[in-house]
Scaffold this active site. Structure first.
Site, PDB file in Angstrom:
ATOM      1  NE  ARG A   1       8.047  -0.763  -2.103  1.00  0.00           N
ATOM      2  CZ  ARG A   1       7.599  -2.156  -1.973  1.00  0.00           C
ATOM      3  NH1 ARG A   1       6.876  -2.245  -0.942  1.00  0.00           N
ATOM      4  NH2 ARG A   1       8.638  -2.898  -2.584  1.00  0.00           N
TER       5      ARG A   1
ATOM      6  CG  HIS B   1       6.964  -3.101   4.622  1.00  0.00           C
ATOM      7  ND1 HIS B   1       7.850  -1.989   3.735  1.00  0.00           N
ATOM      8  CD2 HIS B   1       6.556  -3.926   3.881  1.00  0.00           C
ATOM      9  CE1 HIS B   1       7.659  -2.381   2.765  1.00  0.00           C
ATOM     10  NE2 HIS B   1       6.851  -3.605   2.457  1.00  0.00           N
TER      11      HIS B   1
END
Ligand code: GLV
Length: 310
Positions: A225, A273
């Site tokens: 993250r 991502h």
């Protein structure tokens, strides 16, 4: 049985087809707009649902995450936690993440960026690359994803260690545990891979101080993250040469804003991502299996432990 499928980023038709095969008895409602009566929703399958949404379904039996991480659910102050909240441990997701980690680590190890530069200059020159067993790779987080990546890196003959809350047994992988052993783990990790869950305890864990404890010239791979990384500290350490390169799949703000310095940084590789996108073809079956368990009165797994934050 009615399932609310809530995600703004997954292709709903693909999931509709996958669920029709995996759980034909379920009626899928794609998005909260498709729910006529909130009382009809039995299960919510969700990625980044709007905060407060899931508390609106009075007969909800469980919330199933569409992603490996559950920070997108845990950050909702109104999340109903009297029902099971289920993490996604799915083979397809794990395969994707392991591929990404191996790709990124090999790229740093085999000096891909420098060879691309040399090619652009039409320059034929061999660069030194240590033998695999002399290359020390460290994996932060040895859950499903971290353990699989560590095994794959070990199979590539790297010298692999992992760091996690609790000590883990993985063949040929040295396990460091807890705060007390973090420094020793960092000091040996020439290529550091982050696969930790994002919790209060891990937010900002990749910072000037911790990255400063890596061997000089280390490389960073962050596929967990964006909140783990203090972005300004990374830029500073790349500037001083403490860090050589970074491969980043996740960012504080996504999509990465147009003017962000990472875009043009010569030593940073940016991916959008995409390291491990939840594949409908495997994950619908994994989620269906958990729903069937609950319908039989059995507990789903793995359930989120909110005292740990994941
Ligand atoms: C993606 O980031 C996930 O949590 O699966």
């Amino acid at each position: 049985m009615v399932i609310l499928f809530q995600s703004k980023t997954d292709d709903p038709q693909q999931w509709r087809r996958a669920f029709a095969g995996a759980l034909p008895e379920a009626e899928l409602r794609i998005g909260a707009e498709a729910v006529q009566d909130p009382a009809e929703v039995d299960y919510a399958v969700a990625w980044k649902p709007p905060k407060g949404l899931l508390k609106q379904y009075p007969n909800l039996k469980a919330i199933l995450s569409l992603g490996a991480g559950v920070d997108h659910l845990a950050s909702d102050p109104d999340l109903p936690t009297h029902v099971p909240v289920v993490r996604l441990v799915d083979p397809g997701l794990t395969w994707g993440m392991t591929e990404y980690v191996v790709w990124a680590v090999l790229g740093h190890h085999r000096r891909t960026r420098e060879y691309r530069q040399q090619q652009a200059q039409h320059r034929w020159a061999r660069l030194e690359v240590p033998l695999g067993p002399s290359r020390r790779v460290g994996v932060m987080g040895l859950g499903e994803l971290g353990a699989d990546a560590a095994r794959a890196l070990k199979a590539m003959r790297f010298d692999v260690a992992g760091w996690s809350n609790r000590r883990k047994q993985i063949d040929g992988v040295e396990s460091f545990a807890g705060q007390a052993e973090f420094g020793r783990f960092l000091a040996r990790s020439e290529i550091l891979v982050n696969l930790l869950p994002l919790t209060q305890a891990t937010t900002g864990i990749l910072n000037r101080q911790t990255l400063g404890e890596l061997p000089k010239g280390a490389c960073l791979v962050n596929a967990a993250r964006g909140g783990h990384l203090v972005e300004a500290d990374l830029l500073e350490l790349l500037g001083t040469g403490q860090l050589a390169e970074a491969t980043l799949d996740v960012f504080r703000e996504e999509p990465l804003p147009a003017g962000h310095p990472f875009w043009d940084h010569p030593r940073i590789t940016v991916t959008p991502h995409e390291a491990a996108i939840t594949p409908a073809e495997t994950a619908a079956a994994t989620i269906a299996e958990n729903i069937r368990k609950m319908e039989r009165g059995e507990a789903p797994s793995p359930m989120v432990d909110f005292s740990q934050g994941y």
